[in-house]
Scaffold this motif. Structure first.
Motif, PDB file in Angstrom:
ATOM      1  N   PRO A  40      10.244 -34.329   9.017  1.00  0.00           N
ATOM      2  CA  PRO A  40       9.504 -35.009  10.083  1.00  0.00           C
ATOM      3  C   PRO A  40       8.027 -35.167   9.719  1.00  0.00           C
ATOM      4  O   PRO A  40       7.384 -34.230   9.259  1.00  0.00           O
ATOM      5  N   GLY A  41       7.538 -36.379   9.881  1.00  0.00           N
ATOM      6  CA  GLY A  41       6.163 -36.712   9.540  1.00  0.00           C
ATOM      7  C   GLY A  41       6.042 -37.467   8.234  1.00  0.00           C
ATOM      8  O   GLY A  41       5.050 -38.165   8.015  1.00  0.00           O
ATOM      9  N   ASP A  42       7.031 -37.340   7.338  1.00  0.00           N
ATOM     10  CA  ASP A  42       7.033 -38.164   6.129  1.00  0.00           C
ATOM     11  C   ASP A  42       7.240 -39.616   6.533  1.00  0.00           C
ATOM     12  O   ASP A  42       7.823 -39.907   7.591  1.00  0.00           O
ATOM     13  N   ILE A  43       6.788 -40.534   5.695  1.00  0.00           N
ATOM     14  CA  ILE A  43       6.936 -41.961   5.981  1.00  0.00           C
ATOM     15  C   ILE A  43       7.716 -42.592   4.836  1.00  0.00           C
ATOM     16  O   ILE A  43       7.366 -42.424   3.667  1.00  0.00           O
ATOM     17  N   ALA A  44       8.781 -43.312   5.182  1.00  0.00           N
ATOM     18  CA  ALA A  44       9.654 -43.932   4.187  1.00  0.00           C
ATOM     19  C   ALA A  44       9.570 -45.449   4.301  1.00  0.00           C
ATOM     20  O   ALA A  44       9.567 -45.997   5.404  1.00  0.00           O
ATOM     21  N   LYS A  45       9.504 -46.113   3.149  1.00  0.00           N
ATOM     22  CA  LYS A  45       9.550 -47.573   3.145  1.00  0.00           C
ATOM     23  C   LYS A  45      10.997 -48.002   2.966  1.00  0.00           C
ATOM     24  O   LYS A  45      11.700 -47.505   2.085  1.00  0.00           O
ATOM     25  N   ARG A  63       9.837 -55.506   3.884  1.00  0.00           N
ATOM     26  CA  ARG A  63       9.700 -54.092   3.540  1.00  0.00           C
ATOM     27  C   ARG A  63       8.749 -53.491   4.560  1.00  0.00           C
ATOM     28  O   ARG A  63       7.617 -53.964   4.710  1.00  0.00           O
ATOM     29  N   MET A  64       9.223 -52.450   5.251  1.00  0.00           N
ATOM     30  CA  MET A  64       8.408 -51.848   6.303  1.00  0.00           C
ATOM     31  C   MET A  64       8.508 -50.324   6.251  1.00  0.00           C
ATOM     32  O   MET A  64       9.493 -49.763   5.781  1.00  0.00           O
ATOM     33  N   TRP A  65       7.484 -49.683   6.790  1.00  0.00           N
ATOM     34  CA  TRP A  65       7.407 -48.231   6.828  1.00  0.00           C
ATOM     35  C   TRP A  65       8.053 -47.683   8.092  1.00  0.00           C
ATOM     36  O   TRP A  65       7.924 -48.268   9.170  1.00  0.00           O
ATOM     37  N   VAL A  66       8.737 -46.545   7.930  1.00  0.00           N
ATOM     38  CA  VAL A  66       9.400 -45.850   9.038  1.00  0.00           C
ATOM     39  C   VAL A  66       8.962 -44.387   8.999  1.00  0.00           C
ATOM     40  O   VAL A  66       9.065 -43.727   7.964  1.00  0.00           O
ATOM     41  N   LEU A  67       8.487 -43.893  10.129  1.00  0.00           N
ATOM     42  CA  LEU A  67       8.056 -42.506  10.270  1.00  0.00           C
ATOM     43  C   LEU A  67       9.283 -41.639  10.556  1.00  0.00           C
ATOM     44  O   LEU A  67      10.007 -41.888  11.527  1.00  0.00           O
ATOM     45  N   VAL A  68       9.537 -40.645   9.727  1.00  0.00           N
ATOM     46  CA  VAL A  68      10.688 -39.763   9.922  1.00  0.00           C
ATOM     47  C   VAL A  68      10.442 -38.870  11.140  1.00  0.00           C
ATOM     48  O   VAL A  68       9.435 -38.177  11.221  1.00  0.00           O
ATOM     49  N   ARG A  69      11.381 -38.906  12.100  1.00  0.00           N
ATOM     50  CA  ARG A  69      11.306 -38.048  13.291  1.00  0.00           C
ATOM     51  C   ARG A  69      12.134 -36.785  13.116  1.00  0.00           C
ATOM     52  O   ARG A  69      11.720 -35.715  13.498  1.00  0.00           O
ATOM     53  N   GLN A 110       5.656 -41.813   1.577  1.00  0.00           N
ATOM     54  CA  GLN A 110       4.321 -41.253   1.754  1.00  0.00           C
ATOM     55  C   GLN A 110       4.515 -39.886   2.392  1.00  0.00           C
ATOM     56  O   GLN A 110       5.201 -39.770   3.418  1.00  0.00           O
ATOM     57  N   GLU A 111       3.904 -38.868   1.804  1.00  0.00           N
ATOM     58  CA  GLU A 111       4.086 -37.521   2.332  1.00  0.00           C
ATOM     59  C   GLU A 111       3.353 -37.342   3.652  1.00  0.00           C
ATOM     60  O   GLU A 111       2.318 -37.959   3.900  1.00  0.00           O
ATOM     61  N   LYS A 112       3.899 -36.465   4.466  1.00  0.00           N
ATOM     62  CA  LYS A 112       3.359 -36.199   5.798  1.00  0.00           C
ATOM     63  C   LYS A 112       1.977 -35.572   5.739  1.00  0.00           C
ATOM     64  O   LYS A 112       1.580 -35.000   4.730  1.00  0.00           O
ATOM     65  N   ALA A 120       5.364 -38.009  14.861  1.00  0.00           N
ATOM     66  CA  ALA A 120       6.825 -37.880  14.813  1.00  0.00           C
ATOM     67  C   ALA A 120       7.377 -37.185  16.048  1.00  0.00           C
ATOM     68  O   ALA A 120       8.551 -37.341  16.379  1.00  0.00           O
ATOM     69  N   GLN A 121       6.543 -36.447  16.748  1.00  0.00           N
ATOM     70  CA  GLN A 121       6.986 -35.728  17.946  1.00  0.00           C
ATOM     71  C   GLN A 121       6.869 -36.567  19.214  1.00  0.00           C
ATOM     72  O   GLN A 121       7.388 -36.185  20.257  1.00  0.00           O
ATOM     73  N   GLU A 122       6.226 -37.717  19.129  1.00  0.00           N
ATOM     74  CA  GLU A 122       6.065 -38.587  20.297  1.00  0.00           C
ATOM     75  C   GLU A 122       7.361 -39.313  20.627  1.00  0.00           C
ATOM     76  O   GLU A 122       8.194 -39.557  19.757  1.00  0.00           O
TER      77      GLU A 122
END
Length: 130
Positions: A40-45, A63-69, A110-112, A120-122
């Motif tokens: 959680p908090g890492d970001i993946a493209k 190509r878009m970024w997704v925040l890992v929850r 991208q590392e958290k 990620a907690q929202e």
């Protein structure tokens, strides 16, 4: 948990591993171990195929970024952290929309940091069907 489906959701995720296999010298992706150990908090493209209504094409690829929850069986739940260029803003698929994905979809990481861990907690704008 089901992955996004183009015919059901109007968008889906492309297989980054397949893109890499087709062009290993020019299409880089992170090592599998990295893609399978997101927190959680890492970001993946990810690569998205999105339904569009334009006379020449029925889909756009972005190509878009997704925040890992959170980590789930077989992958992750994340929140879209980009605004798609191919479509107008809507409640179904826009920044803040939750979605499921797996390691095969990840093409960059991208590392958290403290800020992304807090994000990620929202609560997501729209939850993914569970």
């Amino acid at each position: 948990m089901r992955e996004p489906d183009f015919s059901i959701d109007g968008w889906c995720l492309e297989d980054g591993e397949a893109y890499h296999a087709d062009a290993p010298e020019t299409f880089w992706i992170p090592e599998r171990q990295q893609r399978e150990s997101l927190q959680p908090g890492d970001i993946a493209k990810l690569i998205f195929r999105i339904s569009v209504d334009n006379g020449n094409e029925n889909a756009a690829v972005e190509r878009m970024w997704v925040l890992v929850r959170e980590r789930i069986s077989g992958g992750y739940l994340g929140i879209l952290d980009n605004e798609p260029d191919a479509i107008a803003e809507n409640d179904e698929f826009w920044i803040g929309t939750e979605l499921s994905f797996s390691a095969k979809h990840v093409i960059n990481i991208q590392e958290k940091d403290d800020a992304t861990v807090a994000l990620a907690q929202e609560e997501p704008l729209r939850r993914w069907s569970r």
